[in-house]
Structures are given as C-alpha cells and as structure tokens.
Design an enzyme around this catalytic site. Structure first.
Site, short mmCIF file in Angstrom:
data_model
loop_
_atom_site.label_atom_id
_atom_site.label_comp_id
_atom_site.label_asym_id
_atom_site.label_seq_id
_atom_site.Cartn_x
_atom_site.Cartn_y
_atom_site.Cartn_z
CG HIS A 20 4.21 7.94 -12.48
ND1 HIS A 20 3.50 7.53 -11.38
CD2 HIS A 20 4.59 9.22 -12.20
CE1 HIS A 20 3.46 8.50 -10.49
NE2 HIS A 20 4.12 9.54 -10.97
CG ASP A 28 29.45 17.13 -15.07
OD1 ASP A 28 29.81 15.93 -15.18
OD2 ASP A 28 29.50 17.73 -13.98
CG HIS A 98 28.90 13.97 -6.76
ND1 HIS A 98 28.10 14.32 -7.83
CD2 HIS A 98 30.03 13.45 -7.30
CE1 HIS A 98 28.71 14.01 -8.96
NE2 HIS A 98 29.88 13.47 -8.67
CE1 TYR A 120 30.27 17.19 -6.87
CE2 TYR A 120 31.18 19.40 -6.79
CZ TYR A 120 31.24 18.07 -6.43
OH TYR A 120 32.25 17.60 -5.64
CB ALA A 121 26.78 20.92 -14.61
CG ASN A 122 26.34 15.69 -13.03
OD1 ASN A 122 26.66 15.47 -14.19
ND2 ASN A 122 27.23 15.89 -12.07
#
Length: 132
Positions: A20, A28, A98, A120-122
């Site tokens: 948990h 990316d 970021h 920013y594809a994270n």
C-alpha cells in the site's frame, strides 16, 4: 506459462510485491532514471511500446489509489493529459511540477521505460489495497 495478463516477468513480480502506497513510474524515453531505482526498459524504438499501451496493461493488473502527473503535460502534451484524465476518472490525481515529479520518482519501486517519444508522458501510479 501465464495464460493472460502481463507476461513480462519483471513487471509481474513488481506488481505482486507492491505494498500500500508504493509507487511505480511509467515513463517516456526521456525521463532520467534516478540512481538506485530499478529500471525495466521496454523501449524497442521510438513510440514502441506506447505510453498508453503500457499504462492500460498495468492499470488492468494493479490497484491504483492515486495518479501523479507533471503539470506540464496539460499544456505540452494535451492528448496524453486527456487520456490520463479519462483513464483514471474517479481516481484521485495529483499534479506537480516536472522537477517535483523527478524528485518523487526517486522513491519508486521501479521505473518502466516505454518507447513513448512525446513530452511529459510520465506518471506515478500509487498502489492501493484490494480487500475482497
């Protein structure tokens, strides 16, 4: 041999071992990997596999109680931001810079690197608990 679900043994093990509030990062090709954080590199070439493909598969197999994204995705990668908001509708989402995202990624159990080549594809996926 598994019949369905994630076949990658490293990802399957990580998901089984999560507790948990543990974090995993789906990244990316450009996200720096902090020293000491294990990386599972799925990138084959630019765009393969895509960020969304990997997120979809992990979300099918993981209890996710919160998603963390960089604020910059909202302006610099609207299609990915829209996908994440739709995909995790009803799941709490946290937005940060970021730079803060990169700091948080230091606490991840693993960073899964995709072939995604858009900015920013994270995302950080925080593990929840499944009772019942």
């Amino acid at each position: 041999m598994k019949k369905h679900g994630i076949l990658n043994s490293h990802i399957s093990k990580i998901l089984s071992d999560l507790g948990h509030t543990d974090y995993i990062v789906v990244a990316d090709i450009g996200l720096p990997i902090p020293s000491g954080v294990p990386k599972i590199d799925l990138a084959l070439t630019y765009g393969i596999p895509a960020f969304q493909q990997v997120v979809d598969l992990i979300a099918d197999d993981m209890v996710i109680e919160k998603v963390i994204l960089a604020e910059e995705i909202r302006t610099d990668n609207v299609p990915q931001a829209n996908y994440m908001e739709k995909k995790f509708l009803g799941t709490p989402m946290e937005w940060c810079t970021h730079e803060k995202f990169k700091e948080l990624s230091r606490h991840a159990k693993v960073i899964i690197r995709t072939g995604e080549a858009t900015p920013y594809a994270n995302c950080i996926l925080q593990a929840g608990v499944h009772f019942g």
